[in-house]
Write an enzyme that holds these catalytic residues in place. Structure first.
Site, mmCIF file in Angstrom:
data_model
loop_
_atom_site.group_PDB
_atom_site.id
_atom_site.type_symbol
_atom_site.label_atom_id
_atom_site.label_comp_id
_atom_site.label_asym_id
_atom_site.label_seq_id
_atom_site.Cartn_x
_atom_site.Cartn_y
_atom_site.Cartn_z
ATOM 1 N N HIS A 99 -7.708 -3.942 -7.733
ATOM 2 C CA HIS A 99 -7.719 -3.205 -6.475
ATOM 3 C C HIS A 99 -8.919 -3.254 -5.608
ATOM 4 O O HIS A 99 -9.777 -2.185 -5.460
ATOM 5 C CB HIS A 99 -7.153 -1.980 -6.843
ATOM 6 C CG HIS A 99 -6.715 -1.099 -5.660
ATOM 7 N ND1 HIS A 99 -5.296 -1.416 -5.333
ATOM 8 C CD2 HIS A 99 -7.273 0.229 -5.064
ATOM 9 C CE1 HIS A 99 -5.041 -0.327 -4.352
ATOM 10 N NE2 HIS A 99 -6.171 0.342 -4.233
ATOM 11 N N TYR B 197 -18.177 12.760 -14.000
ATOM 12 C CA TYR B 197 -18.009 13.913 -14.929
ATOM 13 C C TYR B 197 -16.602 13.957 -15.666
ATOM 14 O O TYR B 197 -16.647 14.886 -16.630
ATOM 15 C CB TYR B 197 -18.084 15.171 -14.056
ATOM 16 C CG TYR B 197 -19.636 15.478 -13.403
ATOM 17 C CD1 TYR B 197 -20.694 15.404 -14.235
ATOM 18 C CD2 TYR B 197 -19.442 15.110 -12.120
ATOM 19 C CE1 TYR B 197 -21.721 15.450 -13.528
ATOM 20 C CE2 TYR B 197 -20.670 15.387 -11.270
ATOM 21 C CZ TYR B 197 -22.059 15.435 -12.328
ATOM 22 O OH TYR B 197 -23.300 15.506 -11.594
ATOM 23 N N ARG C 17 0.729 -1.080 0.248
ATOM 24 C CA ARG C 17 -0.040 -0.108 0.135
ATOM 25 C C ARG C 17 0.695 1.152 0.100
ATOM 26 O O ARG C 17 0.594 2.213 -0.834
ATOM 27 C CB ARG C 17 -0.991 -0.009 1.267
ATOM 28 C CG ARG C 17 -2.052 1.259 1.161
ATOM 29 C CD ARG C 17 -2.893 1.498 2.202
ATOM 30 N NE ARG C 17 -3.474 -0.043 2.772
ATOM 31 C CZ ARG C 17 -4.115 0.114 3.940
ATOM 32 N NH1 ARG C 17 -4.232 0.977 4.624
ATOM 33 N NH2 ARG C 17 -4.690 -1.118 4.305
#
Length: 888
Positions: free
Chosen positions: A78, A122, A32
Site C-alpha cells: 500500500h 505504542y 480506494r
C-alpha cells in the site's frame, strides 16, 4: 525554442482534462473508496489483513507492534501515507466502529468521545479469530492474486471470506461522483438470510426480511420506524432514523433522563457539549445538569431535570435538537466485477453466495490436485517397495549408480516410474523401508483414493457444493453469532405494528398516585400453590393499586386530565414491570402539563376497528354538572401532545370519564346529597370541540362530585360516602329514571353530622373499597360487609374517624374478572389483596405506607410474613433504594 530531435504533440486541454480526470476517478472508485461486494473490504483493509497474515499475527499468536504491521503493509502492498494504513487498522479494532472487529488491539485505540488512538509505536495488534475465517483457505489457490505496486510480489484481489463481511460490518466511503454508506447487520440474522437464499434462490426480499430484520449497529440504540429499513432492503437506498436508548430514573427528588446507548457514529463528548450549549441558550429548557457517568462497564449519560420539567417533553426536545436522534442514510454501492453498482439486500447475498461457491470449487480443485499428486507418489512407493524382491532390486540399482541422475534413470526403466515418483523414491528415508511403514503407505493410499472420490463428487455435484456453503455458514453462526444490539421501534414509522407485536394478554396495574405498569399474564400463572404468595408491588408511601385490568397489547389506554385533555398510550407502550415493580409515573409517559392531573383512565379495544369506535361513546362530567357524550371515533387518532376532550370553563374541572355502549344509564351525584339517573340516549352525542350539556341542575353552592355508568340495572348498587364517614349502598332501581338536567333526588341525607358527600361508586358484593383519610390512614373493606338500604336515609357509619379527621377520597379497587380468575388459579397472592377479601374482619385500620398499602390488611399473620420477607429482600437497604431497584 526547442532542441533538435524533440517532438511536441499539441493536444486539446479539454480532452486531456477529461481523460486524466476519468483515470483519477476510476482509480479512486476501484482502488480506494468502494468495497468489493464479495468480501466487503476496501483495498486498504484487505492489505492490512494480508500484511498481518504474512507476519503470522493470528489470533493465537502474541500481539505485534502496530508500527511493524503498518511498515510491512506500506512497504509491500500500500504505497500511501502511514496514517491512512494505521487509521484503517485502528478502526478495524474499535468495538463502536465495527459490528464485528477484525483486529485485536492492545493499547489505546481511541474512544467514543473522539479521542485519538496512541501513536503506532505504542500500540500492538493481532488478528481476531473472525479474521482467521476471512483469510481461511487463502493458501489453496481460492482467489486470484495480482502484482503489487512494484511487481516484486503478489497480493490477493479479494479474500476467500466465510464471513459475509459487507453485510455484517457495512462500509462507508466517498469516491468521485459517488459515495457508499452501508449499514452493519447482525451475523446470525445475515447467515439465516443467506441459508434461506441457498434453499430457495427465488426468495423475495420480504421473505428475506423475516430473517435479516434490520441493520444492527455496534453501539446499539433504537431504530425508530421501519420504512427506511424497508426501502434500504428493497432498493439499496433508505433513511434509517436512530435514537439513543433512554430510561427514566429519580435521582434524589429530581427526575432524570438516562442515556445508555447512543446512535451509531455519534461522538458522545461533542453531543454533550452541544446539548450544554442549547441548555445555556434556553433552546432546551428543563435541564438542571448534564453528567457523563460512563465507565469501563458501559455508557451512561445523565440529564438531570428541573423540578417542574416533564421528562417526556424534554426528551422530545433532545431528540429534535441533539444527536440523541440521528439518521443513517443507506446507500449500498459496491464493486461488482470492478464496476460500482447499487445493490439491494438480495443482490448482496447473491454475490456473496456466488463468491463462496467459486471459492469452494477452487479449493476442491486444489485439494484434488494435491491428493492426486500424493496418490501418484504413493503408487510409485508401492511399485518399488511392495515386495522384498522389488525393494532389494531398487537398493541395488541405487548402490551401483554413479550419481543420483543415473540412479533415477535406472529406477524409471526398471519399475516404469515417472520422474516425480523416481525422485520421491530417492528422497525416501531408510526408516520408511520397514514393513510397518509399508502398511502405513497402503493405508494412506486407500484414504487418499477415498478422498479423491469425495472431492470429485463435490466437483460434479452442484447441490452438494451449496450444502457445503450452508454448513460452513451455520458453523460461522455457531462460532460468532450473537444477539442483536439495536432495538426496533416499529411505532416510529408507518408500519402496521399489529403484524409485529403479538396480541397477548397482559395485566395493567395503576396505583392511586398514578404509577402504571404492564405485566405478562403468565407471570401470575406460575406461582406455586399455598404459602403467603409473592411479594406485592412496591408502591410509594400513601399509595395503593387502584386499577388492575386485563388488557391485550393492541388495546389502548386513554387518559383524561382535569383540564379536559385526552392522551393515549398503546398497551405495549406502557413499560413492562415485574409483579414487584413499582411501575412508571404516567406523567413521564405522556406530555401532560405540570399543573394538570389525570382524572380518568379508559381502556379501549383497537382504535382502528371502525365498527367498535362508532358504537362506543365517551361520557364526561365536570364539577359544574356539565355532561358531554362524544363518539369514541373522535378519540381514535392519537397525537403525541394529546387533544382537547372537553372545553373546561373557569372554576370548573373534569371529574371523570367513562366508556358507554349506547344503552348505559348515567348517574351523577352532588356534594349536597342529590343524585340523578338518566339513560345515556338523553344526552345526544356532540363533537370533540363542544362544551357539552347540562347533566344535573345545581343549587347555589352545590357542585357535582362524581359520575357512574350503570350497565346492569338489576344487580348493580350505588355506594355514596360522606366526608364524616357515613355511607350507604342502595339499589340502582331505587333512583327513579328522569330526564337529563333535572335536580335529582336525595341520595343521602346530608347533615352537619354526615358532612358533604364526597364520592359515588357503582359496586357489587365482589368489589373491594379503599377509603383514604386526610390524616393518611387507609381502610380496606369488602362491599359484602355493607347491606343494601333505602335511598332517603342517612346511611351507616362506614368508618370511625378520629376527631377533626375527614375522608379524603374513596377508591373502588377495580379488578377485571379475567385477572381474578387467573390469579385464583395460581394461588392466594398478596398482589391481589387489592381485590375483596371475604375473610377480612369488618374494618382494618393501617397507616397507609409502603407495602402495607396493598397487603392483606385484615390478616396480621400474613403481614408479619411479608415484613420478614421484606427484611430479607432488602437486607439493609432503605425503602427508597429497594423501590428504585424494583423500578429498574
Amino acid at each position: 525554442m526547442h532542441t533538435e530531435g524533440e517532438r511536441l504533440i499539441p493536444i486539446n486541454i479539454v480532452d486531456e482534462m477529461k481523460s486524466s480526470y476519468i483515470d483519477y476517478s476510476m482509480s479512486v472508485i476501484v482502488s480506494r473508496a468502494l468495497p468489493d461486494v464479495r468480501d466487503g473490504l476496501k483495498p486498504v483493509h484487505r492489505r492490512v489483513l494480508y500484511g498481518m497474515y504474512g507476519l503470522n499475527v493470528f489470533s493465537n499468536r502474541k500481539h505485534l507492534k502496530s508500527a511493524r504491521i503498518v511498515g510491512d503493509v506500506l512497504g509491500k502492498y500500500h504505497p500511501h501515507g502511514d496514517t491512512s494504513v494505521y487509521d484503517a487498522m485502528v478502526r478495524m479494532a474499535q468495538p463502536w466502529s465495527l459490528r464485528y472487529q477484525q483486529v485485536d488491539g492492545q493499547g489505546n485505540f481511541g474512544s467514543m468521545d473522539g479521542d485519538p488512538p496512541a501513536a503506532m509505536r505504542y500500540t500492538e495488534a493481532r488478528l481476531r479469530k473472525i479474521s482467521d475465517e476471512i483469510l481461511a483457505d487463502l493458501d489453496k489457490d481460492t482467489v486470484d492474486f495480482q502484482n503489487n505496486f512494484d511487481d516484486s510480489m503478489t497480493e490477493p484481489t479479494v479474500m476467500p471470506t466465510k464471513i459475509p463481511n459487507l453485510l455484517v460490518n457495512g462500509a462507508s466511503g466517498i469516491a468521485v461522483g459517488m459515495a457508499t454508506n452501508m449499514a452493519p447487520h447482525n451475523l446470525s440474522e445475515s447467515i439465516d438470510a443467506i441459508v434461506a437464499y441457498i434453499e430457495n434462490k427465488e426468495i423475495t426480499i420480504d421473505e428475506l426480511m423475516k430473517h435479516i430484520i434490520a441493520p444492527d449497529f455496534p453501539t446499539g440504540g433504537i431504530i425508530y420506524g421501519y420504512d427506511g429499513v424497508r426501502d434500504a432492503f428493497h432498493t439499496g437506498r433508505g433513511r434509517i432514523v436512530l435514537r439513543a436508548k433512554v430510561g427514566f430514573e429519580e435521582i434524589g427528588n429530581r427526575n432524570a433522563i438516562i442515556v445508555t446507548e447512543v446512535p451509531y457514529q455519534v461522538n458522545k463528548a461533542e453531543m454533550i457539549a452541544r446539548t450544554a450549549e442549547l441548555v445555556k441558550d434556553d433552546k432546551i429548557p428543563g435541564i438542571y445538569e448534564i453528567r457523563d457517568e460512563s465507565d469501563r462497564t458501559g455508557l451512561r449519560v445523565v440529564y438531570e431535570l428541573k423540578h417542574d420539567a416533564i421528562p417526556n417533553v424534554v426528551l422530545n426536545m433532545l431528540y429534535k435538537y441533539t444527536s440523541l436522534q440521528t439518521s443513517f442514510s443507506v446507500n449500498n454501492i459496491a464493486l461488482v466485477k470492478g464496476r460500482p453498482i447499487q445493490l439491494n439486500v438480495k443482490d448482496i447475498i447473491h454475490h456473496f453466495v456466488d463468491h463462496r461457491h467459486e471459492v469452494i470449487v477452487r479449493r476442491t480443485e486444489y485439494d484434488l490436485r494435491k491428493a492426486k499428486e500424493r496418490a501418484h507418489i504413493l503408487e510409485g512407493f508401492m511399485k518399488v517397495i511392495g515386495t522384498q524382491d522389488d525393494l532389494d532390486k531398487a537398493i541395488a540399482i541405487i548402490r551401483h549408480s554413479a550419481n543420483p541422475a543415473a540412479a533415477k534413470e535406472g529406477l524409471i526403466q526398471e519399475f516404469d516410474l515417472s520422474d516425480i515418483q523416481a525422485q520421491a523414491i530417492l528422497d525416501l528415508r531408510l526408516a520408511r523401508l520397514t514393513g510397518m511403514e509399508l502398511d502405513k503407505i497402503r493405508a494412506e493410499y486407500e484414504e487418499i483414493m477415498t478422498m479423491i472420490k469425495d472431492l470429485e463428487d463435490i466437483l460434479s455435484n452442484e447441490p452438494r457444493r451449496y450444502s457445503i456453503i450452508k454448513e460452513e455458514m451455520l458453523e460461522m453462526k455457531e462460532k460468532y453469532g450473537d444477539e442483536r444490539r439495536s432495538v426496533i421501534d416499529y411505532s416510529g414509522g408507518e408500519m402496521s405494528i399489529e403484524d409485529l407485536i403479538p396480541d397477548e394478554k397482559v395485566v395493567l396495574t395503576i396505583s392511586h398516585a398514578g404509577y402504571i405498569k404492564r405485566t405478562s399474564l403468565s407471570e401470575y400463572k406460575i406461582q406455586s400453590r399455598g404459602g403467603v404468595g409473592n411479594r406485592a408491588a412496591t408502591t410509594r408511601d400513601e399509595d395503593f393499586l387502584e386499577y388492575i385490568v386485563a388488557a391485550t397489547n393492541h388495546q389502548y389506554m386513554l387518559f383524561f386530565t382535569e383540564k379536559g385533555k385526552c392522551f393515549w398510550l398503546r398497551v405495549f407502550e406502557i413499560p413492562e414491570g415485574s409483579k414487584t415493580a413499582k411501575g412508571r409515573a404516567v406523567q413521564n409517559l405522556i406530555n401532560i402539563e405540570p399543573d394538570d392531573k389525570i382524572k380518568a383512565y379508559i381502556r379501549t379495544d383497537d382504535l382502528k376497528n371502525t365498527e367498535y369506535i362508532n358504537q362506543m361513546n365517551v361520557v364526561m362530567v365536570t364539577k359544574n354538572g356539565t355532561i358531554k357524550k362524544t363518539s369514541l371515533e373522535a378519540y381514535s387518532r392519537p397525537r403525541t401532545n394529546g387533544v382537547n376532550a372537553i372545553e373546561i370553563r373557569d372554576n370548573d374541572q373534569l371529574l371523570g370519564a367513562r366508556l358507554t355502549n349506547g344503552t348505559s344509564h348515567i348517574m351523577i351525584a352532588t356534594k349536597n346529597g342529590k343524585c340523578i339517573r338518566f339513560p345515556e340516549e338523553k344526552a345526544r352525542a356532540v363533537g370533540r370541540g363542544s362544551i357539552g350539556v347540562r347533566g344535573i341542575s345545581l343549587e347555589k353552592g352545590d357542585e357535582a362530585i362524581g359520575m357512574i355508568v350503570v350497565n346492569d340495572l338489576e344487580n348493580d348498587t350505588v355506594l355514596v360516602v360522606s366526608e364524616r364517614g357515613y355511607g350507604k349502598r342502595t339499589a340502582v332501581l331505587d333512583y327513579r329514571e328522569t330526564n337529563r338536567g333535572g335536580k335529582g333526588v336525595i341520595t343521602l341525607n346530608v347533615t352537619e353530622k354526615t358532612g358533604n358527600l364526597i364520592a359515588i361508586q357503582s359496586v357489587t358484593d365482589e368489589d373491594g373499597l379503599m377509603i383514604i383519610n386526610k390524616s393518611g390512614v387507609a381502610i380496606r373493606m369488602g362491599m359484602d360487609e355493607m347491606r343494601v338500604m333505602g335511598r332517603n336515609t342517612q346511611g351507616v357509619k362506614v368508618i370511625n374517624l378520629k376527631k377533626n379527621d375527614e375522608i379524603a377520597a374513596i377508591a373502588k379497587v377495580e379488578m377485571d374478572s379475567d385477572v381474578a380468575e387467573v390469579i385464583e388459579e395460581g394461588e392466594e397472592s398478596t398482589e391481589v389483596n387489592t381485590a375483596p377479601d371475604s375473610n377480612n374482619p369488618e374494618f382494618s385500620e393501617v397507616p397507609l405506607t409502603g407495602d402495607n398499602a396493598i397487603s392483606n390488611l385484615g390478616d396480621p399473620e400474613v403481614l408479619r410474613k411479608i415484613e420478614e420477607e421484606e427484611k430479607e429482600n432488602n437486607s439493609g437497604e432503605t425503602p427508597e433504594s429497594s423501590e428504585e431497584k424494583s423500578e429498574d
